[in-house]
Design an enzyme around this catalytic site. Sequence first.
Site, PDB file in Angstrom:
ATOM      1  N   CYS A 148       0.798  -1.241   0.000  1.00  0.00           N
ATOM      2  CA  CYS A 148       0.000   0.000   0.000  1.00  0.00           C
ATOM      3  C   CYS A 148       0.826   1.285   0.000  1.00  0.00           C
ATOM      4  CB  CYS A 148      -0.960  -0.005   1.185  1.00  0.00           C
ATOM      5  SG  CYS A 148      -0.233  -0.590   2.717  1.00  0.00           S
ATOM      6  N   HIS A 241      -1.660   6.833   3.518  1.00  0.00           N
ATOM      7  CA  HIS A 241      -0.236   6.696   3.794  1.00  0.00           C
ATOM      8  C   HIS A 241       0.489   7.894   3.170  1.00  0.00           C
ATOM      9  CE1 HIS A 241      -1.072   2.883   5.423  1.00  0.00           C
ATOM     10  NE2 HIS A 241      -0.536   2.078   4.521  1.00  0.00           N
TER      11      HIS A 241
HETATM   12  N1  LIG Z   1      -5.006  -2.801   4.815  1.00  0.00           N
HETATM   13  C1  LIG Z   1      -4.279  -2.302   3.834  1.00  0.00           C
HETATM   14  O1  LIG Z   1      -4.150  -1.055   3.681  1.00  0.00           O
HETATM   15  C2  LIG Z   1      -3.589  -3.208   2.850  1.00  0.00           C
HETATM   16  C3  LIG Z   1      -3.043  -2.626   1.722  1.00  0.00           C
HETATM   17  C4  LIG Z   1      -2.406  -3.419   0.766  1.00  0.00           C
HETATM   18  C5  LIG Z   1      -2.316  -4.774   0.965  1.00  0.00           C
HETATM   19  N2  LIG Z   1      -2.836  -5.346   2.079  1.00  0.00           N
HETATM   20  C6  LIG Z   1      -2.718  -6.799   2.185  1.00  0.00           C
HETATM   21  O2  LIG Z   1      -4.022  -7.352   1.942  1.00  0.00           O
HETATM   22  C7  LIG Z   1      -4.226  -8.505   2.767  1.00  0.00           C
HETATM   23  C8  LIG Z   1      -5.445  -8.275   3.654  1.00  0.00           C
HETATM   24  O3  LIG Z   1      -5.206  -7.176   4.513  1.00  0.00           O
HETATM   25  P1  LIG Z   1      -6.348  -6.635   5.515  1.00  0.00           P
HETATM   26  O4  LIG Z   1      -5.804  -5.374   6.055  1.00  0.00           O
HETATM   27  O5  LIG Z   1      -7.668  -6.663   4.831  1.00  0.00           O
HETATM   28  O6  LIG Z   1      -6.310  -7.807   6.632  1.00  0.00           O
HETATM   29  P2  LIG Z   1      -7.482  -8.274   7.639  1.00  0.00           P
HETATM   30  O7  LIG Z   1      -8.426  -7.171   7.908  1.00  0.00           O
HETATM   31  O8  LIG Z   1      -6.764  -8.910   8.776  1.00  0.00           O
HETATM   32  O9  LIG Z   1      -8.269  -9.419   6.798  1.00  0.00           O
HETATM   33  C9  LIG Z   1      -7.677 -10.695   6.533  1.00  0.00           C
HETATM   34  C10 LIG Z   1      -8.639 -11.586   5.764  1.00  0.00           C
HETATM   35  O10 LIG Z   1      -8.005 -12.872   5.580  1.00  0.00           O
HETATM   36  C11 LIG Z   1      -8.912 -13.892   6.036  1.00  0.00           C
HETATM   37  N3  LIG Z   1      -8.175 -15.036   6.607  1.00  0.00           N
HETATM   38  C12 LIG Z   1      -7.375 -15.041   7.705  1.00  0.00           C
HETATM   39  N4  LIG Z   1      -6.921 -16.300   7.917  1.00  0.00           N
HETATM   40  C13 LIG Z   1      -7.452 -17.088   6.952  1.00  0.00           C
HETATM   41  C14 LIG Z   1      -7.389 -18.477   6.654  1.00  0.00           C
HETATM   42  N5  LIG Z   1      -6.666 -19.329   7.412  1.00  0.00           N
HETATM   43  N6  LIG Z   1      -8.068 -18.948   5.581  1.00  0.00           N
HETATM   44  C15 LIG Z   1      -8.810 -18.111   4.823  1.00  0.00           C
HETATM   45  N7  LIG Z   1      -8.928 -16.774   5.053  1.00  0.00           N
HETATM   46  C16 LIG Z   1      -8.253 -16.276   6.114  1.00  0.00           C
HETATM   47  C17 LIG Z   1      -9.747 -13.234   7.112  1.00  0.00           C
HETATM   48  O11 LIG Z   1     -10.960 -13.979   7.294  1.00  0.00           O
HETATM   49  P3  LIG Z   1     -11.674 -14.093   8.756  1.00  0.00           P
HETATM   50  O12 LIG Z   1     -12.418 -12.806   8.986  1.00  0.00           O
HETATM   51  O13 LIG Z   1     -12.605 -15.253   8.562  1.00  0.00           O
HETATM   52  O14 LIG Z   1     -10.590 -14.332   9.749  1.00  0.00           O
HETATM   53  C18 LIG Z   1      -9.980 -11.853   6.482  1.00  0.00           C
HETATM   54  O15 LIG Z   1     -11.024 -11.935   5.540  1.00  0.00           O
HETATM   55  C19 LIG Z   1      -2.938  -8.717   3.547  1.00  0.00           C
HETATM   56  O16 LIG Z   1      -2.165  -9.648   2.866  1.00  0.00           O
HETATM   57  C20 LIG Z   1      -2.304  -7.338   3.561  1.00  0.00           C
HETATM   58  O17 LIG Z   1      -0.922  -7.382   3.689  1.00  0.00           O
HETATM   59  C21 LIG Z   1      -3.493  -4.589   3.019  1.00  0.00           C
END
Ligand SMILES: NC(=O)c1ccc[n+]([C@@H]2O[C@H](COP(=O)([O-])OP(=O)(O)OC[C@H]3O[C@@H](n4cnc5c(N)ncnc54)[C@H](OP(=O)(O)O)[C@@H]3O)[C@@H](O)[C@H]2O)c1
Length: 352
Positions: A148, A241
């Site tokens: 990001c 950011h």
């Molecule tokens: N937030 C940002 O600004 C941002 C920007 C760029 C990239 N990212 C990347 O995008 C991804 C998601 O980020 P986020 O901020 O949205 O994280 P988050 O809010 O923690 O969401 C994680 C997701 O992954 C699922 N998950 C966790 N463990 C799992 C498993 N064992 N099997 C299947 N699904 C599973 C969760 O489902 P449950 O609800 O069922 O646990 C949830 O839907 C990450 O890889 C992060 O590095 C984030």
Amino acid sequence: MATIEVGILGATGAVGQQFIALMANHPWFKVTWLGASERSAGKAYRDASAWRLPTPLPDDVASLQVNAAAPGSAPQLMFSGLDSSVAGEIEAAFAQAGHVVVSNSRNHRMEPDVPLLIPEVNADHLALLKAQCATRGWKGAIVTNPNCVVVVVAMALAPLRQFGLRSAMITSLQAISGAGYPGVASWDILGNVIPFIGGGEEEKIETETNKILGALRANTVANHPVTVSAAVTRVPVHNGHTASMSVALEQRPDAGALIDAWRSFRGKPQDMDLPSAPPSPIVYLNEPNRPQPALDVNRDGGMTVSIGRLRRCPILDYKFVALGHNTIRGAAGAAILNAELMHREGLLGGGA
Ligand SMILES: NC(=O)c1ccc[n+]([C@@H]2O[C@H](COP(=O)([O-])OP(=O)(O)OC[C@H]3O[C@@H](n4cnc5c(N)ncnc54)[C@H](OP(=O)(O)O)[C@@H]3O)[C@@H](O)[C@H]2O)c1
């Protein structure tokens, strides 16, 4: 045109929610399938997710049942906002089963046959998909978008390549939404600055940037030679950011030439008039106290990078401040723009 059904892996997370919000009125894509962990599988989406966005959860998505994150009933086009602890294997399983996975996660970004895409900067890197199909034998494919904060950094640097971009020093001030929900504990972040973000955040800035700015040669990417040094911080900002950047350039352009380069910067999304493309991917602000997350992060639906405060740097050549929306331009919006470009280029059928 016919609607394209899409699925979302990691649909309950911060990025997954942003996918749902951004596609609520999308002219091409309709969300019909949601996947998350076993904790959420079997529940209606409204019960499985803690909806954190200011726009209402669309009714048709609220009532969808969440699936386990495994291929089977899912549509051909899958967006992924999966936690990186599981994204690698799950995304590969979907690609092997014939799905086109457009991912936010870090797991596959630096693999040589995986496009790490910002459509305005390196749309031609989609040509890597031929090599991906040939080496992996997948019926589907994986395409990624950058970390990001890297999106903000790489978009700010891309128009400066013409001046002989040699090095960049970056200090980031990153929003709490970048850590997912619930993310950083309020006790730790309120009134505070945390000079560390886990998961190799600084290394991502120092490596992904070179791949994105690199040139496509004979079906591989020759990394751009710019040397990047990054120091990251987490700050008590909701979304957005910010990157305070200094750059060294081989040529000696005046400040006006840099501003012109940013303001005139365009790419395929603008030429093709893609639905999520902002009219100007980069906006330069003249006010001395901009950009600010509170004022500038949502410009053009959160898809524009705002730059300001260009001035001479006594150590390198110039310094400036850049800002982008981390869950839109830095995540879900970036992936949707990637898929729009792939659709227009006839690449959503996978590698088969
Ligand atoms: N937030 C940002 O600004 C941002 C920007 C760029 C990239 N990212 C990347 O995008 C991804 C998601 O980020 P986020 O901020 O949205 O994280 P988050 O809010 O923690 O969401 C994680 C997701 O992954 C699922 N998950 C966790 N463990 C799992 C498993 N064992 N099997 C299947 N699904 C599973 C969760 O489902 P449950 O609800 O069922 O646990 C949830 O839907 C990450 O890889 C992060 O590095 C984030």
